[in-house]
Design an enzyme around this catalytic site. Structure first.
Site, PDB file in Angstrom:
ATOM      1  N   ASN A   9       0.861  -1.188   0.000  1.00  0.00           N
ATOM      2  CA  ASN A   9       0.000   0.000   0.000  1.00  0.00           C
ATOM      3  C   ASN A   9       0.895   1.235   0.000  1.00  0.00           C
ATOM      4  OD1 ASN A   9      -1.848   2.010   0.428  1.00  0.00           O
ATOM      5  ND2 ASN A   9      -2.213   1.531   2.586  1.00  0.00           N
ATOM      6  N   TRP A  10       1.032   1.821  -1.185  1.00  0.00           N
ATOM      7  CA  TRP A  10       1.940   2.967  -1.317  1.00  0.00           C
ATOM      8  C   TRP A  10       1.339   4.269  -0.774  1.00  0.00           C
ATOM      9  CZ3 TRP A  10       4.032   2.060  -7.012  1.00  0.00           C
ATOM     10  CH2 TRP A  10       4.944   0.996  -6.980  1.00  0.00           C
ATOM     11  N   LYS A  11       0.074   4.251  -0.429  1.00  0.00           N
ATOM     12  CA  LYS A  11      -0.603   5.466   0.057  1.00  0.00           C
ATOM     13  C   LYS A  11      -0.346   6.626  -0.927  1.00  0.00           C
ATOM     14  CE  LYS A  11       0.096   3.764   4.699  1.00  0.00           C
ATOM     15  NZ  LYS A  11      -0.105   3.983   6.112  1.00  0.00           N
ATOM     16  N   HIS A  96      -9.678   1.276   4.782  1.00  0.00           N
ATOM     17  CA  HIS A  96      -8.404   1.494   5.478  1.00  0.00           C
ATOM     18  C   HIS A  96      -8.633   2.481   6.620  1.00  0.00           C
ATOM     19  CE1 HIS A  96      -4.309   2.841   6.253  1.00  0.00           C
ATOM     20  NE2 HIS A  96      -3.907   1.722   5.668  1.00  0.00           N
ATOM     21  N   GLU A  98      -7.082   4.964   7.577  1.00  0.00           N
ATOM     22  CA  GLU A  98      -6.920   6.381   7.191  1.00  0.00           C
ATOM     23  C   GLU A  98      -8.174   6.887   6.482  1.00  0.00           C
ATOM     24  OE1 GLU A  98      -3.175   5.881   5.162  1.00  0.00           O
ATOM     25  OE2 GLU A  98      -2.237   5.414   7.086  1.00  0.00           O
ATOM     26  N   GLU A 168      -5.703  -4.685  10.840  1.00  0.00           N
ATOM     27  CA  GLU A 168      -4.732  -3.614  11.022  1.00  0.00           C
ATOM     28  C   GLU A 168      -5.049  -2.856  12.303  1.00  0.00           C
ATOM     29  OE1 GLU A 168      -2.714  -2.604   7.123  1.00  0.00           O
ATOM     30  OE2 GLU A 168      -4.420  -1.271   7.272  1.00  0.00           O
ATOM     31  N   GLY A 174       1.901   2.716  10.762  1.00  0.00           N
ATOM     32  CA  GLY A 174       2.803   3.852  10.563  1.00  0.00           C
ATOM     33  C   GLY A 174       3.459   4.343  11.842  1.00  0.00           C
ATOM     34  N   SER A 214       3.099  -1.729  10.555  1.00  0.00           N
ATOM     35  CA  SER A 214       4.555  -1.686  10.717  1.00  0.00           C
ATOM     36  C   SER A 214       5.246  -3.018  10.421  1.00  0.00           C
ATOM     37  CB  SER A 214       4.918  -1.172  12.116  1.00  0.00           C
ATOM     38  OG  SER A 214       4.409   0.139  12.307  1.00  0.00           O
ATOM     39  N   GLY A 235       2.614  -0.871   4.495  1.00  0.00           N
ATOM     40  CA  GLY A 235       2.629   0.544   4.116  1.00  0.00           C
ATOM     41  C   GLY A 235       4.051   1.018   3.919  1.00  0.00           C
ATOM     42  N   GLY A 236       4.593   1.673   4.923  1.00  0.00           N
ATOM     43  CA  GLY A 236       5.912   2.313   4.836  1.00  0.00           C
ATOM     44  C   GLY A 236       6.993   1.435   4.211  1.00  0.00           C
TER      45      GLY A 236
HETATM   46  C1  PEP Z   1      -1.018   0.372   6.051  1.00  0.00           C
HETATM   47  O1  PEP Z   1      -1.046   1.483   5.560  1.00  0.00           O
HETATM   48  O2  PEP Z   1      -1.913  -0.429   5.740  1.00  0.00           O
HETATM   49  C2  PEP Z   1       0.056   0.034   6.971  1.00  0.00           C
HETATM   50  C3  PEP Z   1      -0.017  -1.099   7.616  1.00  0.00           C
HETATM   51  O3  PEP Z   1       1.079   0.940   7.107  1.00  0.00           O
HETATM   52  P1  PEP Z   1       2.510   0.675   7.810  1.00  0.00           P
HETATM   53  O4  PEP Z   1       3.039  -0.624   7.267  1.00  0.00           O
HETATM   54  O5  PEP Z   1       3.333   1.850   7.425  1.00  0.00           O
HETATM   55  O6  PEP Z   1       2.253   0.571   9.286  1.00  0.00           O
END
Ligand code: PEP
Length: 254
Positions: A9-11, A96, A98, A168, A174, A214, A235-236
Site C-alpha cells: 500500500n503505497w498510500k 483502510h 486512514e 490492522e 505507521g 509496521s 505501508g511504509g
Molecule cells: C497500512 O497502511 O496499511 C500500513 C499497515 O502501514 P505501515 O506498514 O506503514 O504501518
C-alpha cells in the site's frame, strides 16, 4: 491451503517515474518467486503505468487504494470500479483506517463499496482493526465483530471467500509499533471464528487474513509463521523495493 498474499500500500507516495524505478528493482529481486501472491497498490495516477509494466505476468497483481460505490455520476474527485477494471486492477483496499478516520468512512459506506467491488469482479481487501483506546478498554473482539458484521453484510459464501480481510490495529499503522505475533494471531483466530459463526467453517477456512501495522523485513517471518496470518498489508516498508522483496520472500517460505 491458503496462499499468502502480500500487498504494497503505497498510500500517497510514488510518482509514475518512481513507480517505474521501484518495479524495475523489485521484479528483479523477486525473480520467479511464486510462493506468495503479490499485489502492488499504487496511487490512482500510477495505476496505468504499473498495469502496463506488470502486464499479464503473474509476478504481481494490481490493486487500488479506494473506490466509490457508484459506477459513475456527479462525484467529483472519485473513481469507480469499472474505471479500475479497465486498467486490469484485481484488488481494491476498502475501509483502510486512514479512510475511516481522515475521510469519515463508516462501516456502512465500506459495505456499499465492498458490494460494488464484488459486483464488478474486483476482490476487496477489507481493513478492520481497533484503536489503542479500544484495546486498552478490552473492546478488541467487540470492535472486530461489529466491523465484520456491518462491513461484510450481505456477502454470500463465494463472495466472502474471494474477499481478503486485513487486520490492522490502528495503533500499529505507521507507528513503528508492531503487534506481537501472539497478539496478531489471537485477533486473526478471533476473526476466523467470527466468519465461521456468521457464514460457515469451510468458507472461513478459505478466507485470507492479512496482518498490517509496521510490517518490515525484520519482523515479517515471525508474523507469517502464525497459523492464521495469511500475508501482510504493508505501508511504509513497501516503498523500498529491496525491503519489500524480502518481505515477499519471508511470506513465500512460511
Ligand atoms: C497500512 O497502511 O496499511 C500500513 C499497515 O502501514 P505501515 O506498514 O506503514 O504501518
Amino acid at each position: 491451503m491458503r496462499k499468502k498474499i502480500i500487498a504494497a500500500n503505497w498510500k500517497m507516495h510514488m510518482t509514475v517515474s518512481e513507480a517505474e524505478a521501484f518495479l524495475h528493482t523489485f521484479l528483479h529481486e523477486i525473480g520467479d518467486e511464486a510462493g506468495a501472491e503479490v499485489v502492488i497498490v499504487p496511487p490512482f495516477t500510477a495505476l496505468a503505468k504499473v498495469s502496463e509494466i506488470l502486464g499479464r505476468g503473474q509476478a504481481a497483481k494490481l490493486g487500488a487504494q479506494n473506490m466509490h460505490a457508484e459506477k459513475s455520476g456527479a462525484f467529483t474527485g472519485e473513481i469507480s470500479a469499472p474505471m479500475l477494471r479497465e486498467l486490469y486492477v484485481r484488488y481494491v483496499v476498502l475501509g483502510h483506517s486512514e479512510r475511516r478516520t481522515i475521510f469519515g468512512e463508516t462501516d456502512e459506506v465500506v459495505n456499499r463499496k465492498v458490494r460494488a467491488a464484488l459486483d464488478a469482479a474486483l476482490k476487496p481487501i477489507v481493513c478492520i482493526g481497533e484503536t489503542l483506546e479500544q484495546r486498552d478498554a478490552g473492546q478488541v473482539e467487540a470492535v472486530l465483530h461489529s466491523q465484520i458484521e456491518k462491513g461484510l453484510h450481505g456477502l454470500n459464501t463465494k463472495e466472502l471467500s474471494d474477499a481478503v480481510i486485513a487486520y490492522e490495529p490502528v495503533w500499529a499503522i505507521g507507528t513503528g509499533r508492531t503487534a506481537s505475533p501472539q497478539q496478531a494471531q489471537e485477533a486473526h483466530a478471533f476473526i476466523r471464528k467470527t466468519l465461521s459463526e456468521m457464514w460457515d467453517a469451510a468458507t472461513a477456512d478459505k478466507v485470507r487474513i492479512q496482518y498490517g501495522g509496521s510490517v518490515k523485513p525484520q519482523n515479517a517471518a515471525e508474523l507469517m509463521r502464525e497459523p492464521d496470518i495469511d500475508g501482510a498489508l504493508v505501508g511504509g516498508a513497501s516503498l523500498d523495493p529491496r525491503g519489500f522483496a524480502e518481505i515477499v520472500k519471508a511470506a513465500a517460505h512460511h
